[in-house]
Design a protein around this motif. Structure first.
Motif, PDB file in Angstrom:
ATOM      1  N   TRP A   1      -3.964  -8.524   4.482  1.00  0.00           N
ATOM      2  CA  TRP A   1      -4.831  -8.475   3.310  1.00  0.00           C
ATOM      3  C   TRP A   1      -4.104  -8.976   2.071  1.00  0.00           C
ATOM      4  O   TRP A   1      -4.699  -9.661   1.217  1.00  0.00           O
ATOM      5  CB  TRP A   1      -5.347  -7.058   3.087  1.00  0.00           C
ATOM      6  N   ALA A   2      -2.825  -8.652   1.940  1.00  0.00           N
ATOM      7  CA  ALA A   2      -2.043  -9.134   0.794  1.00  0.00           C
ATOM      8  C   ALA A   2      -1.940 -10.658   0.817  1.00  0.00           C
ATOM      9  O   ALA A   2      -2.048 -11.319  -0.229  1.00  0.00           O
ATOM     10  CB  ALA A   2      -0.648  -8.503   0.806  1.00  0.00           C
ATOM     11  N   ILE A   3      -1.723 -11.232   2.000  1.00  0.00           N
ATOM     12  CA  ILE A   3      -1.702 -12.689   2.125  1.00  0.00           C
ATOM     13  C   ILE A   3      -3.055 -13.263   1.721  1.00  0.00           C
ATOM     14  O   ILE A   3      -3.139 -14.275   1.007  1.00  0.00           O
ATOM     15  CB  ILE A   3      -1.346 -13.103   3.568  1.00  0.00           C
ATOM     16  N   GLY A   4      -4.128 -12.611   2.180  1.00  0.00           N
ATOM     17  CA  GLY A   4      -5.461 -13.080   1.832  1.00  0.00           C
ATOM     18  C   GLY A   4      -5.714 -13.063   0.336  1.00  0.00           C
ATOM     19  O   GLY A   4      -6.338 -13.981  -0.217  1.00  0.00           O
ATOM     20  N   VAL A   5      -5.223 -12.040  -0.344  1.00  0.00           N
ATOM     21  CA  VAL A   5      -5.372 -11.970  -1.806  1.00  0.00           C
ATOM     22  C   VAL A   5      -4.641 -13.127  -2.469  1.00  0.00           C
ATOM     23  O   VAL A   5      -5.167 -13.775  -3.400  1.00  0.00           O
ATOM     24  CB  VAL A   5      -4.855 -10.613  -2.324  1.00  0.00           C
ATOM     25  N   HIS A   6      -3.419 -13.420  -2.017  1.00  0.00           N
ATOM     26  CA  HIS A   6      -2.669 -14.563  -2.553  1.00  0.00           C
ATOM     27  C   HIS A   6      -3.426 -15.865  -2.337  1.00  0.00           C
ATOM     28  O   HIS A   6      -3.564 -16.691  -3.252  1.00  0.00           O
ATOM     29  CB  HIS A   6      -1.291 -14.629  -1.900  1.00  0.00           C
ATOM     30  N   LEU A   7      -3.938 -16.063  -1.120  1.00  0.00           N
ATOM     31  CA  LEU A   7      -4.653 -17.308  -0.809  1.00  0.00           C
ATOM     32  C   LEU A   7      -5.916 -17.437  -1.648  1.00  0.00           C
ATOM     33  O   LEU A   7      -6.198 -18.512  -2.211  1.00  0.00           O
ATOM     34  CB  LEU A   7      -4.998 -17.344   0.677  1.00  0.00           C
TER      35      LEU A   7
END
Length: 499
Positions: free
Chosen positions: A419-425
């Motif tokens: 989810w953290a990666i998704g927020v960055h993307l």
């Protein structure tokens, strides 16, 4: 013949744009220091010029970033398996002092290293930066003392880079000097500045952008070549610059820029390439051999797949994706109703590389911060993106704390990290989206709303088009609700005074 009412009126020495008067978020934030600038303010009449203010703020924020690393400086880098992650204060710098042979006096690229990494895996100019810091580090005391000194010396050198970045961004858009505060106050900038040595390449790239904005194409090329000798990503700026110069017919200026880039890169790399080829090529071999790593959507796919892609397959697909993005940016450049600004395309191409790459280290956000400020100097959009990057910054360290804490499982589990990666993307894609919208609807571009064409474009600023495709052959569209000044194409210093 144009009517008298629609005849452009020439404006000499236009006033600087004050963000507190045209940006609601900046105006609200200014209440902390007394409110928006009034019409009786004496701007530029004291020592506190925008450049000096922004530089001092940048240094102050950098210092706060150093304080944030204090728990690691006093022990987290040396004791405890997860302290440097739970306190989010990790840095490569002290670990690589010994891990890359600096503590033992080994010469980068020439001397083989013991352990898994046989040679230094950084580009040559970054290696020189690391070695200079090593020369300035006292060789006495325990290894912990030396690593602490090495980090402090590097921090001092990187602070100078941060000040250069802030000053260059402040001076690139002459009428918008206060946009430099976005760089100076960027929270992700302060948090990631001393994780690695990326600020060297970012500073050289920011200086190159400043030189291009002043019409000094050869100086731009030299600085861009040096930046590419410190990190790979700056060379991508030549792609959109080529298409912009194609549209404007500025081949001679692009030729100077390209020649300067190639010569500067060769001057730095050729001596090491000739006498220590194995060490010199390690960076390029490592980039190819490195598997899917932190921060990329490739990692999400790999960790949720029973049969993940091989490294070679990911390399091929990532290359195809970034090339596809580059083609899309080229088509956008040639078909946009008005030629895009250089900073907009520079941001988009670097963002495309970051989004499609197989690894996203948290300090890579530094590559985008100056370009984002020049491309979209709107506080709301910038802060939304920065909030996403801070969330990822916390997420990666909490995930590492989880993976390193054994059965205790302290931190963020794998699903949470995804989810953290998704927020960055999503944050980066959001900023890309508003930049693309500004290109397709130039009346939405806050830089052009102030009456400018391309203040970071140098010879492209106000130049006539010589090659366009599709919609670019038609006059730019203007939103019906927009009542600000309109700039005639090819005349950046004229403002249409018609209602």
């Amino acid at each position: 013949m144009p009517s008298a009412e629609s005849t452009p009126t020439r404006v000499h020495q236009p006033d600087p744009v004050k963000p507190t008067s045209d940006d609601p978020v900046a105006a609200a934030g200014s209440e902390l220091i007394g409110g928006p600038v009034g019409r009786r303010a004496l701007l530029g009449t004291s020592w506190w010029t925008p450049v000096r203010v922004v530089a001092l703020v940048a240094i102050g924020m950098f210092a706060l970033g150093l304080i944030q690393k204090a728990p690691c400086y006093n022990g987290g880098w040396f004791f405890g398996a997860t302290t440097q992650y739970t306190h989010a204060c990790y840095s490569d710098i002290p670990h690589l002092y010994q891990g890359r042979g600096f503590a033992d006096g080994l010469v980068p690229y020439f001397d083989k290293l013991p352990g898994d990494m046989d040679y230094l895996e950084y580009p040559v100019l970054t290696g020189v930066f690391m070695e200079v810091a090593n020369w300035l580090t006292p060789g006495s005391g325990s290894i912990q003392d030396q690593e602490q000194w090495y980090w402090m010396v590097n921090a001092g050198m990187l602070m100078a880079c941060a000040a250069v970045i802030a000053v260059c961004v402040t001076r690139t858009h002459a009428r918008r000097p206060w946009d430099g505060l976005l760089v100076a106050l960027a929270p992700a900038f302060a948090l990631t500045a001393t994780i690695n040595w990326d600020l060297l390449a970012v500073a050289l790239t920011a200086a190159a952008m400043l030189m291009w904005s002043r019409g000094r194409s050869l100086a731009f090329g030299v600085l861009l070549g040096l930046a590419t000798a410190a990190k790979l990503y700056p060379v991508f700026l030549l792609g959109p610059l080529f298409v912009l110069c194609w549209r404007a017919g500025k081949w001679r200026d692009f030729g100077r820029a390209f020649a300067g880039t190639a010569v500067a890169w060769l001057v730095v790399n050729l001596p090491v390439m000739l006498f220590a080829f194995e060490g010199w090529s390690k960076f390029y071999r490592f980039s190819q051999e490195r598997g899917v790593d932190f921060g990329s959507f490739w990692l999400i796919m790999a960790q949720n797949s029973k049969d993940p892609l091989t490294t070679d397959s990911v390399n091929t697909l990532a290359t195809l994706l970034v090339l596809l993005c580059a083609v899309g940016i080229a088509v956008l450049t040639l078909t946009a109703p008005r030629r895009p600004r250089f900073a907009q395309l520079a941001f988009l191409i670097v963002a495309a590389f970051i989004l499609t790459n197989k690894v996203y280290s948290p300090q890579y956000v530094l590559w985008l911060v100056p370009l984002a400020v020049l491309a979209r100097p709107k506080w709301r959009d910038f802060l939304i993106w920065q909030a996403c990057e801070v969330a990822y910054f916390v997420g990666i360290w909490m995930y590492l704390a989880y993976t390193m804490s054994g059965d205790a499982h302290k931190g963020l589990p794998t699903d949470g990290y995804h989810w953290a990666i998704g927020v960055h993307l999503l944050g980066t894609l959001y900023l890309c989206g508003v930049v693309v919208r500004d290109i397709l609807m130039p009346e939405r571009d806050v830089v052009r709303q102030a009456g400018d064409d391309d203040p970071s474009g140098g010879v492209l600023d106000g130049a006539e088009d010589v090659f366009v495709l599709g919609a670019a052959a038609h006059p730019p569209r203007h939103a019906s609700h927009f009542d600000g000044p309109q700039v005639d194409w090819g005349k950046p210093d004229t403002v249409d005074s018609s209602p």
